[in-house]
Scaffold this motif. Sequence first.
Motif, mmCIF file in Angstrom:
data_model
loop_
_atom_site.group_PDB
_atom_site.id
_atom_site.type_symbol
_atom_site.label_atom_id
_atom_site.label_comp_id
_atom_site.label_asym_id
_atom_site.label_seq_id
_atom_site.Cartn_x
_atom_site.Cartn_y
_atom_site.Cartn_z
ATOM 1 N N VAL B 16 7.249 -0.218 2.779
ATOM 2 C CA VAL B 16 7.651 1.056 3.398
ATOM 3 C C VAL B 16 8.215 2.024 2.359
ATOM 4 O O VAL B 16 7.763 3.180 2.293
ATOM 5 N N ALA B 19 5.417 3.363 0.399
ATOM 6 C CA ALA B 19 4.707 4.429 1.113
ATOM 7 C C ALA B 19 5.446 5.746 0.956
ATOM 8 O O ALA B 19 4.838 6.795 0.742
ATOM 9 N N LEU C 11 1.770 1.241 9.673
ATOM 10 C CA LEU C 11 1.913 1.791 8.331
ATOM 11 C C LEU C 11 0.597 2.423 7.881
ATOM 12 O O LEU C 11 0.584 3.485 7.238
ATOM 13 N N LEU C 38 -3.211 -0.821 0.956
ATOM 14 C CA LEU C 38 -2.661 -1.198 2.258
ATOM 15 C C LEU C 38 -3.745 -1.801 3.141
ATOM 16 O O LEU C 38 -3.531 -2.817 3.813
#
Lengths: 118, 83, 88, 246
Positions: B16, B19, C11, C38
């Motif tokens: 996270v 990101a 996400l 990801l």
Amino acid sequence: MNSVIHTFPYLVAGWVFLCGLYGIVTSRHLVHMVVSMAVLQTSTYILLLNIGFRQSGAAPVFADLPPSTRIVDPIVQALMLTDIVVEATVVALVLAFVVKAHENAGTLSPDDLRMMRG
Amino acid sequence: MNVWLLASCAVGLCLVPCAAMCLQGSPERRLVGLEMTGTIVTLLLVLLTMGFHRPILMDLPLTVAIMSLAAGLVFARFLEKQL
Amino acid sequence: MTIFRMLLLSLIGLAALGVVRTRDLVSQVLALTFYGMLLAVMFFAFQAPDVALSQIVIGAVALPLMIMLVLARMRHRERTLAEQKDGR
Amino acid sequence: MSQKVRLRIFWICAAGFACIYFLVAKNLPPWGHYRGPYGDVISSLSVYERHATDVVNAIDYDYRGFDTLAEEFILFTSVLGVMMLLRPPERKATPSATAEESMSPAVQLAALPCFAILILFGLYMSTHGQLTPGGGFQGGVIIASAPMLVYVAEHFRAFKRITSHPLVEGLEAAGAAGYAVIGVTAFAAGVPFLTNWVPLGVTGKVFSSGTIAAISACVGLEVATAFLLLSYTYLAEIIADAGKTK
């Protein structure tokens, strides 16, 4: 809760599709548009993967598994493999067009590219 | 659910902040976030491999480790010289 | 594990929006690389190691590299054109 | 059409798409409970029939081999298209040593072992596709990324010498043709195109699963050289100018 989990992954695929489409619609640069197109194409991977997924299924490699193990669906994975490679080739070709447009027109904003109008 | 998978959930949460680094700010900042992502993804894949009890899949973290080093070098060079 | 997978998917949804909303091209390529990474993790967590591998090499390395090369080529051309203009 | 009108049309269409898509998603089989029969059939067959432990590669290079042949030619054609569109300009480049600057010794030291590891790993990937995750496509891209490191750490000339070699184009053609030739050799054994007629070997060994391994290696060759040609074509102009200026 259960019904949310049962549809949420499919909805993510739709969301990514819409994101890519939004990028293409609002893009002011052809390279930005190509990247958005790549994002748009990833939505198909997410959808295919989630359709073929099985709870408590193993990865379809039998090198260290007995052949009767319950596995996730390998066919959609083969499809995705093809899809990923084709995405790369399509992006390569489209980028060549972008470079050509840049050399000939001097601009890359889709609104200014006169030669793209019919 | 075993201890490896629990650990991978914890490491996954570290994506996270990556990101946050990668999705905003200047290119240099994003490159730093990307390098961090490479490291974390390698670790995450190792943990998941162990968690699924499939040591045969250890090729993947190996690939990520090698490729993220190579890609990091190439990106850094392009940011410095060409762009 | 299901919750982990759902978090990964969320996400990814966020990252897709982030990639598309980035306007600076170099930044966008780096964001795309992150997004590819990801996706690779997601494929692996969803038991698709083959696809994850090709996503790592293509989505996270080859694709951004090609876009980067094209950007470098266009910047180079603009720079040489500007130099020629100055030279005259 | 102005930006605003376009965006408004997009929002209307997106809302319509979202509604329909939501209904569709609700009626798909619940996530994690896929019932498709073909996956089970193939996964129970591939180890016995083809001696390949990686089912995805067995599907890609054997059960669905004709599709993958077409896919490989998509790659071949698109590289051809890129090379024709971006043909390097005819310039008399006179490379001078001063124009070429290499990176710092630290980067070179990091890059050169990495180069060797990448090539080795790529070869491993594209020859072990039938056993573990991997295969021609992945291995090819890994091999092709190694010369990019040469470009990064050394100078343009070394990169150019690797990628613009006539051998690269020949190898690409050979890789693309190899797949079709392997398919045609099945005729010699009196079976249809792309049949896996080679002795299958012992499951779990490198020389097993018949034509799957050979096709995977061919695809690896094709993909590696295709990406080399792509990167050279994109960089050709920069390389040509780097030798000329200064």
